[in-house]
Design an enzyme around this catalytic site. Structure first.
Site, PDB file in Angstrom:
ATOM      1  NE  ARG A  76      -2.744  -1.656   3.193  1.00 13.88           N
ATOM      2  CZ  ARG A  76      -3.382  -1.518   4.363  1.00 13.88           C
ATOM      3  NH1 ARG A  76      -4.157  -0.644   4.816  1.00 13.88           N
ATOM      4  NH2 ARG A  76      -2.595  -2.422   5.209  1.00 13.88           N
ATOM      5  CE1 TYR A 103      32.049  28.298  -4.125  1.00 13.40           C
ATOM      6  CE2 TYR A 103      33.973  28.668  -5.655  1.00 13.40           C
ATOM      7  CZ  TYR A 103      33.092  27.929  -4.777  1.00 13.40           C
ATOM      8  OH  TYR A 103      33.715  26.504  -4.549  1.00 13.40           O
TER       9      TYR A 103
END
Ligand code: UD1
Ligand code: CA
Length: 453
Positions: free
Chosen positions: A13, A362
């Site tokens: 299920r 960065y």
């Protein structure tokens, strides 16, 4: 004590290729939660009975003290426990648990084991408003447990009983061995029912006692995604309650997800929709803004993480200001008073006290000293397409906007890099280094005009 965990069911299920007991609850497989409770009881051995998808389960969760037993074919819960019996020692008690009943707590189990006491059979039972689907506990005139009847085998009267079997039980191993050898499969499902041992225990004059769990949620099983989601909410609300009892301010306890371990100092405040994964430590006075994800992070006292920040495997000092929209990746170590602003990404880098990268930068594979100012648009070019190199930036460096540092490269202490510099050689300390073309203006220059046709 010996623990047997039944985990052979297919879990159809769930409609998933992932075996049911590997489906995550609070970031951990269902079975991992059950294993944790079993370990908390200092079990001498944990026998996991597996079936469908078993190899994946085994690979994922194998550990010391676990014995894996395959059940094939699957002929019922009694048959499943029987597969484990060759690995269990007579003279010990056996505790039967389920891989898909993840919230079972060590305290409840401790009481169950104490009630069994090495000689009795102890059953964990609950009273339900709607007992549909469960095995019913049938008691005799004096209130003693007589047997369990499965829903599919029960009469209309028996179905009215609201006390149900959670499936969890404790009994002496030697006795279980005797009884399971006698269990047949002449029932509505043609299965060997573990629950049939209760009637056999009574017939053998062994006392059967029942214990109620601390909370019914501990006994809930997972058969479908809605049930999984319901248990997730129960689990999360209990974590939220514990945090608030410890003094943490949660702006909305219903909008917090802890998928690991979160520990907090005093006066920590967490806004809505934050996710904590792995091990996260928030020191005194830390504030986490809305919509942040923190995984394996420690945040020092008084630091603030503004909304929409994503922090991974990062150590943050005290009095830092992080975000909004900051991203720190594994290996980021920030000192005290560091500022990491919007759209700044930092990876595998150390940034010392009082340094700032406030916008659009960065910083990767870098060692940044103290009191460094990293201007907007600064990028460490740490990767040549094949190899990664480090950038070293000394204390008190000022890096102008839109600068590229082509690693490996060093910037000496106190140096200034002019805006727009592409740094390919080391910059000496205390000097201005600038690589951009000199600005010029052309007098008398005219803009082109559109040609007439
Ligand atoms: C079982 C109990 C029932 C109880 C209910 C609680 C029996 C006969 N009935 O019913 O009294 O109220 O649990 O949820 O025990 N499993 C195996 N191998 C098998 C069959 C099952 O490992 O051959 C495992 C399943 O993975 C599952 C657990 O045992 O984790 C229970 O099996 P399930 O078929 O769901 O039992 P129920 O019929 O719900
Ligand atoms: Ca069944």
């Amino acid at each position: 004590m010996e623990v047997v965990i039944l985990a052979a069911g297919q879990g159809k299920r769930m409609r998933s290729v992932l075996p049911k007991v590997l489906q995550p609850l609070a970031g951990q497989p269902l079975l991992a939660h059950v294993l944790a409770s079993a370990r908390a009881l200092q079990a001498s051995r944990i026998c996991v009975v597996y079936g469908h998808g078993g190899e994946a389960v085994r690979t994922r969760l194998d550990g010391p003290g676990i014995v894996w037993v395959e059940q094939h074919p699957q002929l019922g819960t009694g048959h499943a426990v029987q597969q484990a019996l060759p690995h269990l020692a007579d003279g010990e008690q056996a505790l039967v648990l389920y891989g898909d009943v993840p919230l079972i707590g060590a305290d409840t189990l401790g009481r169950l084991i104490a009630a069994a006491g090495g000689e009795r059979l102890a059953l964990l039972t609950v009273e339900l408003e709607d007992p549909t689907g469960y095995g019913r506990i049938l008691r005799d005139a004096s209130g003693r447990v007589a047997r369990i009847v499965e829903e599919k085998d029960a009469s209309a009267d028996e179905r009215r009983v609201r006390e149900v079997n959670t499936g969890i039980l404790a009994a002496p191993v030697a006795r279980l061995r005797e009884w399971l050898a006698q269990v047949g499969n002449d029932n509505a499902q043609g299965e060997y029912y573990l629950t049939d041992v209760i009637g056999l225990a009574v017939a053998a004059g062994v006392e059967v006692v029942t214990v109620a769990p601390d909370s019914v949620a501990e006994t809930l099983g997972v058969n479908s995604k809605p049930q999984l989601a319901a248990l997730e909410r129960i689990y999360q609300s209990s974590i939220a309650a514990r945090l608030m009892e410890a003094g943490v301010t949660l702006i909305d306890p219903a909008r917090l997800d802890v998928r690991g371990e979160l520990s907090c100092g005093r006066d920590v405040e967490i806004d809505v929709n934050c996710v904590f994964e792995g091990r996260v430590v928030l020191d005194d006075g830390v504030k986490i803004g809305a919509n942040c994800v923190l995984r394996d992070v420690s945040v020092g006292a008084g630091s603030k993480v503004a909304p929409f920040s994503h922090l991974d495997s990062t150590s943050i000092g005290a009095e830092c200001v992080i975000g909004p929209f900051a991203r720190t990746r594994p290996g980021t170590v920030l000192g005290n008073g560091v500022h990491v602003g919007n759209f700044v990404e930092i990876k595998n880098s150390k940034v010392a006290d009082q340094s700032k990268a406030n916008h659009l930068a960065y910083v990767g594979d870098a060692d940044v000293g103290a009191r460094v100012n990293i201007g907007a648009g600064t990028i460490t070019c740490n990767y040549d397409g094949a190899n990664k190199y480090r950038t070293e930036i000394g204390d008190d460096v000022f890096i102008g906007s839109d600068t590229q540092l082509v690693a490996p490269v060093k910037v000496g202490r106190g140096a200034t890099l002019g805006a727009g510099t592409t740094l390919t050689h080391d910059a000496p300390p205390d000097q201005l280094t600038v690589s951009r073309a000199r600005q010029r203006s052309i007098p008398g220059w005219e803009r082109p005009v559109k040609k007439k046709t």
